[in-house]
Design an enzyme around this catalytic site. Structure first.
Site, PDB file in Angstrom:
ATOM      1  N   PRO A  38       9.554   4.080 -11.416  1.00  0.00           N
ATOM      2  CA  PRO A  38      10.105   2.764 -12.198  1.00  0.00           C
ATOM      3  C   PRO A  38       9.325   1.141 -10.691  1.00  0.00           C
ATOM      4  CG  PRO A  38      11.766   3.230 -11.456  1.00  0.00           C
ATOM      5  CD  PRO A  38      10.952   4.412 -11.220  1.00  0.00           C
ATOM      6  N   ASP A  39       8.897   0.303 -11.616  1.00  0.00           N
ATOM      7  CA  ASP A  39       8.741  -0.755 -10.129  1.00  0.00           C
ATOM      8  C   ASP A  39      10.278  -1.695 -10.193  1.00  0.00           C
ATOM      9  OD1 ASP A  39       8.661  -1.588 -13.298  1.00  0.00           O
ATOM     10  OD2 ASP A  39       6.849  -2.896 -13.068  1.00  0.00           O
ATOM     11  N   PHE A  40      10.140  -3.242  -9.599  1.00  0.00           N
ATOM     12  CA  PHE A  40      11.754  -3.814 -10.291  1.00  0.00           C
ATOM     13  C   PHE A  40      11.736  -4.065 -11.670  1.00  0.00           C
ATOM     14  CE2 PHE A  40      12.150  -4.704  -5.231  1.00  0.00           C
ATOM     15  CZ  PHE A  40      12.886  -3.256  -5.152  1.00  0.00           C
ATOM     16  N   ARG A  41      10.286  -4.935 -11.822  1.00  0.00           N
ATOM     17  CA  ARG A  41      10.695  -6.350 -12.929  1.00  0.00           C
ATOM     18  C   ARG A  41      10.320  -6.559 -14.117  1.00  0.00           C
ATOM     19  NH1 ARG A  41      10.038  -7.820  -7.891  1.00  0.00           N
ATOM     20  NH2 ARG A  41      11.432  -8.946  -6.726  1.00  0.00           N
ATOM     21  N   ASN A 112       4.616  -1.481  -1.417  1.00  0.00           N
ATOM     22  CA  ASN A 112       5.430   0.415  -2.166  1.00  0.00           C
ATOM     23  C   ASN A 112       5.578   0.586  -0.621  1.00  0.00           C
ATOM     24  OD1 ASN A 112       4.342  -1.039  -4.511  1.00  0.00           O
ATOM     25  ND2 ASN A 112       2.236   0.059  -4.955  1.00  0.00           N
ATOM     26  N   ASP A 114       6.078   3.749  -1.541  1.00  0.00           N
ATOM     27  CA  ASP A 114       6.102   5.200  -1.820  1.00  0.00           C
ATOM     28  C   ASP A 114       4.473   6.071  -1.502  1.00  0.00           C
ATOM     29  OD1 ASP A 114       3.641   4.447  -2.941  1.00  0.00           O
ATOM     30  OD2 ASP A 114       4.580   3.675  -4.805  1.00  0.00           O
ATOM     31  N   HIS A 131       5.520  -4.053   3.375  1.00  0.00           N
ATOM     32  CA  HIS A 131       7.120  -3.139   2.887  1.00  0.00           C
ATOM     33  C   HIS A 131       7.569  -2.165   3.351  1.00  0.00           C
ATOM     34  CE1 HIS A 131       7.195  -6.784  -0.010  1.00  0.00           C
ATOM     35  NE2 HIS A 131       7.117  -7.567   0.947  1.00  0.00           N
ATOM     36  N   ASN A 242      -3.522  -6.364 -13.995  1.00  0.00           N
ATOM     37  CA  ASN A 242      -1.868  -5.995 -14.028  1.00  0.00           C
ATOM     38  C   ASN A 242      -1.713  -6.640 -15.271  1.00  0.00           C
ATOM     39  OD1 ASN A 242       0.016  -6.485 -12.428  1.00  0.00           O
ATOM     40  ND2 ASN A 242       1.374  -8.909 -12.974  1.00  0.00           N
ATOM     41  N   SER A 264      -3.102  -1.326 -14.664  1.00  0.00           N
ATOM     42  CA  SER A 264      -4.027  -1.120 -13.619  1.00  0.00           C
ATOM     43  C   SER A 264      -4.713   0.377 -13.643  1.00  0.00           C
ATOM     44  CB  SER A 264      -3.237  -1.567 -12.408  1.00  0.00           C
ATOM     45  OG  SER A 264      -2.618  -0.224 -12.381  1.00  0.00           O
TER      46      SER A 264
HETATM   47  P1  CNA Z   1       7.390  -5.670  -9.121  1.00  0.00           P
HETATM   48  O1  CNA Z   1       8.009  -7.216  -9.645  1.00  0.00           O
HETATM   49  O2  CNA Z   1       8.506  -5.296 -10.274  1.00  0.00           O
HETATM   50  O3  CNA Z   1       6.089  -6.286 -10.887  1.00  0.00           O
HETATM   51  C1  CNA Z   1       5.391  -4.929 -11.219  1.00  0.00           C
HETATM   52  C2  CNA Z   1       4.514  -5.965 -11.756  1.00  0.00           C
HETATM   53  O4  CNA Z   1       3.219  -4.674 -12.228  1.00  0.00           O
HETATM   54  C3  CNA Z   1       4.736  -6.643 -12.585  1.00  0.00           C
HETATM   55  O5  CNA Z   1       3.436  -7.893 -13.039  1.00  0.00           O
HETATM   56  C4  CNA Z   1       4.243  -5.938 -13.901  1.00  0.00           C
HETATM   57  O6  CNA Z   1       3.835  -6.492 -15.120  1.00  0.00           O
HETATM   58  C5  CNA Z   1       3.338  -4.526 -13.161  1.00  0.00           C
HETATM   59  N1  CNA Z   1       2.942  -4.350 -13.353  1.00  0.00           N
HETATM   60  C6  CNA Z   1       3.743  -2.968 -14.227  1.00  0.00           C
HETATM   61  N2  CNA Z   1       2.850  -1.207 -14.662  1.00  0.00           N
HETATM   62  C7  CNA Z   1       1.752  -1.365 -15.025  1.00  0.00           C
HETATM   63  C8  CNA Z   1       0.722  -0.963 -14.900  1.00  0.00           C
HETATM   64  N3  CNA Z   1       0.913   0.043 -15.548  1.00  0.00           N
HETATM   65  N4  CNA Z   1      -0.229  -1.955 -15.049  1.00  0.00           N
HETATM   66  C9  CNA Z   1      -0.315  -3.074 -14.803  1.00  0.00           C
HETATM   67  N5  CNA Z   1       0.493  -4.195 -13.641  1.00  0.00           N
HETATM   68  C10 CNA Z   1       1.766  -3.188 -13.826  1.00  0.00           C
HETATM   69  O7  CNA Z   1       6.674  -4.928  -8.227  1.00  0.00           O
HETATM   70  P2  CNA Z   1       5.853  -6.448  -6.786  1.00  0.00           P
HETATM   71  O8  CNA Z   1       5.561  -5.218  -6.043  1.00  0.00           O
HETATM   72  O9  CNA Z   1       5.378  -7.419  -7.256  1.00  0.00           O
HETATM   73  O10 CNA Z   1       7.659  -6.866  -5.974  1.00  0.00           O
HETATM   74  C11 CNA Z   1       7.448  -6.059  -4.653  1.00  0.00           C
HETATM   75  C12 CNA Z   1       8.515  -5.243  -4.364  1.00  0.00           C
HETATM   76  C13 CNA Z   1       8.857  -4.173  -5.188  1.00  0.00           C
HETATM   77  C14 CNA Z   1       8.305  -4.400  -3.505  1.00  0.00           C
HETATM   78  O11 CNA Z   1       9.850  -5.093  -2.414  1.00  0.00           O
HETATM   79  C15 CNA Z   1       8.345  -3.075  -3.184  1.00  0.00           C
HETATM   80  O12 CNA Z   1       8.433  -2.553  -2.061  1.00  0.00           O
HETATM   81  C16 CNA Z   1       9.075  -2.926  -4.879  1.00  0.00           C
HETATM   82  N6  CNA Z   1       8.807  -1.428  -4.920  1.00  0.00           N
HETATM   83  C17 CNA Z   1       7.889  -0.336  -4.747  1.00  0.00           C
HETATM   84  C18 CNA Z   1       7.808   0.599  -5.647  1.00  0.00           C
HETATM   85  C19 CNA Z   1       6.872   1.668  -5.123  1.00  0.00           C
HETATM   86  O13 CNA Z   1       6.427   1.747  -3.773  1.00  0.00           O
HETATM   87  N7  CNA Z   1       6.174   2.166  -5.996  1.00  0.00           N
HETATM   88  C20 CNA Z   1       8.542   0.607  -6.840  1.00  0.00           C
HETATM   89  C21 CNA Z   1      10.181  -0.104  -7.623  1.00  0.00           C
HETATM   90  C22 CNA Z   1       9.793  -1.079  -6.151  1.00  0.00           C
END
Ligand code: CNA
Length: 335
Positions: A38-41, A112, A114, A131, A242, A264
């Protein structure tokens, strides 16, 4: 042909018309959501939305160094669910690998943790983990370094039982993975490499045709990473792939920006198709197919919230007031 398809064609044209050009990627959690992380936001499926249901002082507390010092268990719970190794890369990761294999990759700046860029087979010389990552650990008190296994092995314990945290053998401080928490500095390599890349982008007008910056899967809200796209010289072609239009692409869009509003992976597959690199993408997918795919992102986040809920978190018990929490949660917003 859809508008989105046209934007991908524009990227492909640039790459084909400039055979010496290289790509700088700037990516975030969105490129890994299709892998089950899962992402954060993102509304509903994002970690923050789900963590906000819990009795945490603030959703980001799980990634806050002071909170971790008071109560490390929520982070251990999260680390157990999200630990690298359970997930395989997405089409977007494979695409970046193909750019490397074709000699067309300059750099990947990733937020990321991961390590899916490495897992996809991208050489670490191209990757800046802004990060940090789970690849190493350090003591939060005396900074002594510990190998990856030192923290990972603690995740095998039964979380319901008496729990032993990873502690420094020198000062007994808590040991945590080298992922950057709120309140911690970004790695020096992030600043140094960006300075070098920026110098390269800036150095000559002729560079215009030699580089392209592709931003993907990030909300561009965490600084200083979020300011990178705005620092890209105006002569350099930028593209955003995005689900939503974010950051500088929204606040200060440039005439020649290329914007694809959607998943993406879809963008990556369309681009590989346009460039005639689909065979390479299919081969990489096949190579990784045997690896087990973890649960989908929604299922994963539900498990996590359930586990955290069992900890009976309580803002008062952990000694952080709600006011302090709210102050901290604005840390990453634009100054
Ligand atoms: P965020 O703030 O959660 O934003 C994610 C963005 O990606 C949003 O704009 C979404 O609309 C967009 N999005 C989500 N799914 C898709 C998709 N399938 N295709 C295209 N766009 C998509 O995450 P950020 O990376 O901007 O925030 C930075 C944080 C999140 C960092 O400190 C990371 O460490 C942290 N994070 C990392 C992971 C990981 O390593 N996979 C997971 C969750 C959070």
């Amino acid at each position: 042909m859809t508008a989105d398809h046209k934007t991908i064609k524009a990227i492909a044209h640039f790459i084909n018309d400039n055979p010496r050009s290289k790509i700088i990627f700037m990516v975030g959690a969105g490129i890994s959501t299709s892998c089950g992380i899962p992402d954060f936001r993102s509304p509903k499926t994002g970690l923050y939305h789900n963590l906000s249901k819990l009795d945490l002082p603030f959703a980001e507390a799980v990634f806050d160094v002071e909170f971790f010092e008071e109560n490390p268990k929520p982070f251990y719970t999260l680390a157990k669910e999200l630990y690298p190794g359970k997930f395989k890369p997405s089409s977007f990761h494979y695409m970046m690998r193909i750019f490397q294999d074709k000699g067309r990759l300059q750099r990947i700046y990733t937020q990321n943790i991961d390590t899916l860029e490495r897992i996809a087979g991208i050489d670490e010389k191209y990757i800046i983990e802004a990060h940090g990552s789970f690849a190493g650990n350090h003591c939060i008190k005396c900074k002594k370094e510990f190998p990856m296994e030192f923290f990972r092995s603690k995740l095998d314990q039964d979380f319901e039982d008496k729990f032993e945290f990873a502690r420094c053998n020198k000062c007994k401080g808590l040991v945590k993975p080298n992922i950057v928490f709120f309140g911690e500095d970004l790695p020096l390599s992030f600043f140094e490499t960006w300075d070098d890349d920026l110098l390269e982008l800036d150095s000559s007008k002729e560079k215009k045709q030699e580089y392209m910056v592709i931003v993907a899967g990030t909300s561009l809200t965490v600084y200083p990473f979020a300011s990178l796209p705005s620092e890209v010289p105006k002569i350099i072609q930028r593209a955003l792939l995005n689900r939503e239009i974010v950051g500088d692409f929204d606040e200060a869009p440039r005439m020649n920006d290329i914007v694809f509003e959607g998943p993406s992976d879809e963008a990556a597959e369309l681009l590989m198709n346009e460039l005639g690199w689909m065979t390479e993408l299919k081969e990489l997918k096949k190579e990784f197919k045997e690896r087990k795919k973890y649960q989908d992102s929604e299922e994963n986040v539900e498990n996590l919230v359930e586990q955290l809920d069992k900890l009976e978190l309580n803002a008062v018990k952990i000694g952080v007031t709600i006011e302090e929490g709210i102050k901290k949660s604005t840390f990453e917003k634009k100054k």
